[in-house]
Design a protein around this motif. Structure first.
Motif, PDB file in Angstrom:
ATOM      1  N   SER A  63       0.830  -1.213   0.000  1.00  0.00           N
ATOM      2  CA  SER A  63       0.000   0.000   0.000  1.00  0.00           C
ATOM      3  C   SER A  63       0.860   1.257   0.000  1.00  0.00           C
ATOM      4  CB  SER A  63      -0.928  -0.001   1.220  1.00  0.00           C
ATOM      5  OG  SER A  63      -1.810  -1.103   1.187  1.00  0.00           O
ATOM      6  N   VAL A  64       1.947   1.245   0.773  1.00  0.00           N
ATOM      7  CA  VAL A  64       2.852   2.397   0.809  1.00  0.00           C
ATOM      8  C   VAL A  64       3.500   2.590  -0.560  1.00  0.00           C
ATOM      9  CG1 VAL A  64       5.000   3.289   1.808  1.00  0.00           C
ATOM     10  CG2 VAL A  64       3.285   2.236   3.291  1.00  0.00           C
ATOM     11  N   LEU A  65       3.887   1.490  -1.212  1.00  0.00           N
ATOM     12  CA  LEU A  65       4.470   1.601  -2.550  1.00  0.00           C
ATOM     13  C   LEU A  65       3.475   2.228  -3.531  1.00  0.00           C
ATOM     14  CD1 LEU A  65       6.401  -1.781  -3.001  1.00  0.00           C
ATOM     15  CD2 LEU A  65       7.390   0.509  -3.048  1.00  0.00           C
ATOM     16  N   LEU A  66       2.218   1.780  -3.486  1.00  0.00           N
ATOM     17  CA  LEU A  66       1.211   2.342  -4.385  1.00  0.00           C
ATOM     18  C   LEU A  66       0.964   3.817  -4.078  1.00  0.00           C
ATOM     19  CD1 LEU A  66      -1.349  -0.626  -4.491  1.00  0.00           C
ATOM     20  CD2 LEU A  66       0.261   0.062  -6.268  1.00  0.00           C
ATOM     21  N   HIS A  67       0.941   4.143  -2.798  1.00  0.00           N
ATOM     22  CA  HIS A  67       0.775   5.540  -2.388  1.00  0.00           C
ATOM     23  C   HIS A  67       1.936   6.387  -2.903  1.00  0.00           C
ATOM     24  CE1 HIS A  67       0.258   9.028   0.270  1.00  0.00           C
ATOM     25  NE2 HIS A  67       1.513   8.850   0.647  1.00  0.00           N
ATOM     26  N   SER A  68       3.133   5.822  -2.909  1.00  0.00           N
ATOM     27  CA  SER A  68       4.328   6.592  -3.301  1.00  0.00           C
ATOM     28  C   SER A  68       4.311   6.982  -4.765  1.00  0.00           C
ATOM     29  CB  SER A  68       5.599   5.777  -3.007  1.00  0.00           C
ATOM     30  OG  SER A  68       5.736   4.698  -3.922  1.00  0.00           O
ATOM     31  N   ALA A  69       3.517   6.258  -5.590  1.00  0.00           N
ATOM     32  CA  ALA A  69       3.529   6.532  -7.030  1.00  0.00           C
ATOM     33  C   ALA A  69       3.007   7.915  -7.364  1.00  0.00           C
ATOM     34  CB  ALA A  69       2.706   5.477  -7.762  1.00  0.00           C
ATOM     35  N   GLY A  70       2.037   8.398  -6.565  1.00  0.00           N
ATOM     36  CA  GLY A  70       1.496   9.721  -6.879  1.00  0.00           C
ATOM     37  C   GLY A  70       0.856  10.403  -5.698  1.00  0.00           C
ATOM     38  N   GLY A  71       1.023   9.819  -4.516  1.00  0.00           N
ATOM     39  CA  GLY A  71       0.484  10.425  -3.311  1.00  0.00           C
ATOM     40  C   GLY A  71      -0.985  10.143  -3.065  1.00  0.00           C
TER      41      GLY A  71
ATOM     42  N   ASP B  15      -2.503   7.353   4.993  1.00  0.00           N
ATOM     43  CA  ASP B  15      -2.301   8.707   5.501  1.00  0.00           C
ATOM     44  C   ASP B  15      -0.812   8.895   5.761  1.00  0.00           C
ATOM     45  OD1 ASP B  15      -2.159  11.092   6.857  1.00  0.00           O
ATOM     46  OD2 ASP B  15      -3.691  10.608   8.348  1.00  0.00           O
ATOM     47  N   ALA B  16      -0.204   9.825   5.044  1.00  0.00           N
ATOM     48  CA  ALA B  16       1.244  10.023   5.165  1.00  0.00           C
ATOM     49  C   ALA B  16       1.666  10.390   6.570  1.00  0.00           C
ATOM     50  CB  ALA B  16       1.704  11.106   4.180  1.00  0.00           C
ATOM     51  N   ASP B  17       0.748  11.008   7.347  1.00  0.00           N
ATOM     52  CA  ASP B  17       1.098  11.430   8.709  1.00  0.00           C
ATOM     53  C   ASP B  17       0.805  10.363   9.757  1.00  0.00           C
ATOM     54  OD1 ASP B  17       1.938  13.953   7.825  1.00  0.00           O
ATOM     55  OD2 ASP B  17      -0.130  14.709   7.840  1.00  0.00           O
TER      56      ASP B  17
ATOM     57  N   LEU C 112      -1.309   2.021  10.039  1.00  0.00           N
ATOM     58  CA  LEU C 112      -1.641   1.519   8.707  1.00  0.00           C
ATOM     59  C   LEU C 112      -1.834   0.005   8.738  1.00  0.00           C
ATOM     60  CD1 LEU C 112      -1.983   1.919   5.666  1.00  0.00           C
ATOM     61  CD2 LEU C 112       0.505   1.726   5.435  1.00  0.00           C
ATOM     62  N   VAL C 113      -0.993  -0.693   9.476  1.00  0.00           N
ATOM     63  CA  VAL C 113      -1.118  -2.152   9.586  1.00  0.00           C
ATOM     64  C   VAL C 113      -2.451  -2.525  10.230  1.00  0.00           C
ATOM     65  CG1 VAL C 113      -0.181  -4.207  10.733  1.00  0.00           C
ATOM     66  CG2 VAL C 113       1.367  -2.588   9.623  1.00  0.00           C
ATOM     67  N   ALA C 114      -2.842  -1.804  11.274  1.00  0.00           N
ATOM     68  CA  ALA C 114      -4.126  -2.076  11.923  1.00  0.00           C
ATOM     69  C   ALA C 114      -5.283  -1.857  10.953  1.00  0.00           C
ATOM     70  CB  ALA C 114      -4.286  -1.196  13.154  1.00  0.00           C
ATOM     71  N   HIS C 115      -5.174  -0.823  10.139  1.00  0.00           N
ATOM     72  CA  HIS C 115      -6.209  -0.539   9.142  1.00  0.00           C
ATOM     73  C   HIS C 115      -6.247  -1.642   8.085  1.00  0.00           C
ATOM     74  CE1 HIS C 115      -8.695   1.552   6.265  1.00  0.00           C
ATOM     75  NE2 HIS C 115      -7.699   1.649   5.390  1.00  0.00           N
ATOM     76  N   ALA C 116      -5.077  -2.083   7.609  1.00  0.00           N
ATOM     77  CA  ALA C 116      -5.021  -3.157   6.613  1.00  0.00           C
ATOM     78  C   ALA C 116      -5.603  -4.448   7.180  1.00  0.00           C
ATOM     79  CB  ALA C 116      -3.579  -3.372   6.155  1.00  0.00           C
ATOM     80  N   ARG C 117      -5.327  -4.721   8.456  1.00  0.00           N
ATOM     81  CA  ARG C 117      -5.904  -5.906   9.099  1.00  0.00           C
ATOM     82  C   ARG C 117      -7.427  -5.830   9.094  1.00  0.00           C
ATOM     83  NH1 ARG C 117      -4.913  -6.107  15.340  1.00  0.00           N
ATOM     84  NH2 ARG C 117      -6.148  -4.207  15.050  1.00  0.00           N
TER      85      ARG C 117
ATOM     86  N   GLY D  71       7.111   4.860  13.210  1.00  0.00           N
ATOM     87  CA  GLY D  71       7.434   5.942  12.283  1.00  0.00           C
ATOM     88  C   GLY D  71       6.292   6.177  11.324  1.00  0.00           C
ATOM     89  N   THR D  72       6.189   7.389  10.811  1.00  0.00           N
ATOM     90  CA  THR D  72       5.090   7.719   9.899  1.00  0.00           C
ATOM     91  C   THR D  72       5.354   7.166   8.504  1.00  0.00           C
ATOM     92  OG1 THR D  72       6.075   9.808   9.183  1.00  0.00           O
ATOM     93  CG2 THR D  72       4.669   9.859  11.165  1.00  0.00           C
ATOM     94  N   VAL D  73       4.307   7.124   7.703  1.00  0.00           N
ATOM     95  CA  VAL D  73       4.438   6.690   6.321  1.00  0.00           C
ATOM     96  C   VAL D  73       5.368   7.636   5.568  1.00  0.00           C
ATOM     97  CG1 VAL D  73       3.182   6.430   4.138  1.00  0.00           C
ATOM     98  CG2 VAL D  73       2.196   5.537   6.270  1.00  0.00           C
ATOM     99  N   ALA D  74       5.248   8.946   5.823  1.00  0.00           N
ATOM    100  CA  ALA D  74       6.132   9.917   5.172  1.00  0.00           C
ATOM    101  C   ALA D  74       7.588   9.634   5.510  1.00  0.00           C
ATOM    102  CB  ALA D  74       5.744  11.336   5.582  1.00  0.00           C
TER     103      ALA D  74
END
Length: 444
Positions: free
Chosen positions: A247-255, A291-293, A299-304, A419-422
């Motif tokens: 998910s972080v990789l996909l987010h990194s493609a364009g935010g 959410d980058a912040d 994020l893991v809890a949300h994915a679960r 640490g944050t996603v950002a």
């Protein structure tokens, strides 16, 4: 046919290119092989499972599976090749088309040396999923051993055949809450939702959109142990951690905050489903909000949660989901799921065949169902990774960087899940510079 089989047959029939639905089960066998035992084992498996001796096609305007009577299995093909050309021979064999009007299965023995043989079995996805493949493997082992040891095979009766399952599926009441969940979940999907890392600058579909490549990589033992430590702390499975990294990789493609990660979910709910030779897996889209912040742990809890919801509301076909999004106009056609994650966390087992050493061989099919498909297979202490990709969308060098970034992000996230996603994304590419992670991909 079941609804899933119909969708697969239609997609395969209408697709202008090589089939994306042929699976391969390949084993390298070292030692004196009993070819009669191989033939007998395959013959008995086909006799037990109606799906493996069925023909699939149209009957007037209906899609049906016609079960052939029990008879001898097709002749076991034998080819010879030199060790130096074995890889090319295996790729050629697993890429041969299957005529579903004749049979969904083909078996070939490749003779490499006096005591080195490779067994190649092609199986169409109409009769196979990962669970059914494990059943096939267990039964092959038992029937081969029984033949060599001159005893009856110890296998339980097949309780449910695919045709009976298809009839039962069509007459079963459907819980309306399932469609309601997916309508709500996908209805608010942003038009800018990220489902792939492919962009105009990376590549675009060319003349051969079915062509695929594969790169292998490794999540080493130290990182795998860190993943398990994070899982214990956050009370999640490794799937939730790996899904968050994708998910972080996909987010990194364009935010994009909305990302879609596809994953197969088993629909085998009862013991009678265990031996059914049919695709009983739903490909479901996990809509993950990044959410980058927010912290990686959040994020893991949300994915679960998303994964749990998908399992709860899994009784829906991928075709229904695509139709649902088409009607609403947010996502069209195959674009609903473009990046897929598969995690096989069961420890690998090797077939125990008398007088033989059997080793599973993974052969690149040369076709791609999706833009990207991450597969992580648990080994004794680490994970073996495969990244299948659409050749027309991604140059090999870009795919190598994707695997580098995957491992680097995983290493960084496990070091500091708070640490944050950002902050995580600041480490993209850092893994290769530090000499950790994959480093150099092996292109097959």
């Amino acid at each position: 046919m079941t609804a899933e089989q119909e969708a697969i047959w239609l997609d395969d029939h209408l697709w202008d290119g090589e089939s994306r639905y042929i699976e391969s089960w390949v084993h390298r066998l070292e030692g004196p092989l009993d070819r009669d035992a191989v033939h007998w084992a395959l013959e008995r498996i086909v006799a037990r499972h109606e799906g493996l001796r069925s023909q699939f096609g149209l009957d007037d305007d209906r899609l049906v599976q016609r079960v052939l009577p029990e008879r001898q299995a097709r002749e076991l093909e034998t080819v010879s090749c030199l060790a130096a050309s074995l890889d090319d021979t295996l790729k050629e064999l697993v890429r041969r088309p299957l005529d579903l009007a004749e049979s969904p299965m083909r078996a070939t023995l490749v003779e490499v040396a006096q005591h080195t043989t490779v067994l190649v079995v092609q199986l169409h996805h109409l009769v196979m999923d990962s669970w059914a493949l494990q059943t096939f493997e267990r039964e092959f082992e038992e029937h081969y051993r029984a033949y060599v040891e001159r005893r009856p095979a110890e296998v339980s009766p097949v309780e449910l055949q695919p045709g009976a399952h298809a009839v039962a599926e069509r007459s079963t009441w459907r819980d309306p809450s399932v469609r309601a969940y997916w309508r709500e979940n996908l209805g608010a999907l942003s038009p800018d939702a990220a489902g792939t890392l492919a962009t105009d600058s990376v590549g675009r579909v060319g003349e051969h959109p079915d062509r695929g490549g594969r790169i292998t990589f490794e999540v080493d033992a130290d990182t795998a142990q860190c993943v398990r430590t994070v899982c214990r702390r956050l009370r999640v499975t490794p799937f939730a951690v790996f899904a968050s990294i994708v998910s972080v990789l996909l987010h990194s493609a364009g935010g994009a905050q909305d990302v879609i990660v596809g994953t197969p979910v088993s629909q085998r709910d009862t013991a009678s489903h265990d031996q059914v030779m049919a695709p009983m897996v739903a490909l479901l889209p996990l809509r993950v909000s990044v959410d980058a912040d927010a912290s990686f742990a959040e994020l893991v809890a949300h994915a679960r949660t998303r994964a749990h919801e998908a399992i709860t509301y899994k009784d829906i076909s991928y075709g229904e989901l695509v139709a649902m999004t088409r009607r609403r106009g947010q996502v069209g056609g195959r674009a609903l799921v473009r990046t897929v994650l598969v995690v096989d966390d069961a420890q690998p087992s090797r077939m125990q065949l008398p007088g033989l050493e059997a080793r599973r061989v993974y052969v690149d099919s040369g076709v791609s169902k999706f833009d990207l498909c991450f597969t992580l297979v648990a080994q004794d202490r680490d994970y073996r990774g495969f990244l299948d990709y659409a050749v027309d969308l991604f140059p090999a060098g870009v795919v190598e960087r994707i695997t580098d970034d995957f491992v680097a992000l995983l290493d960084r996230a496990c070091d500091n899940p708070d640490g944050t996603v950002a902050w995580l994304l600041e480490g993209i590419g850092e893994g290769a510079r530090r000499g950790t992670g994959m480093g150099a991909g092996v292109r097959q």
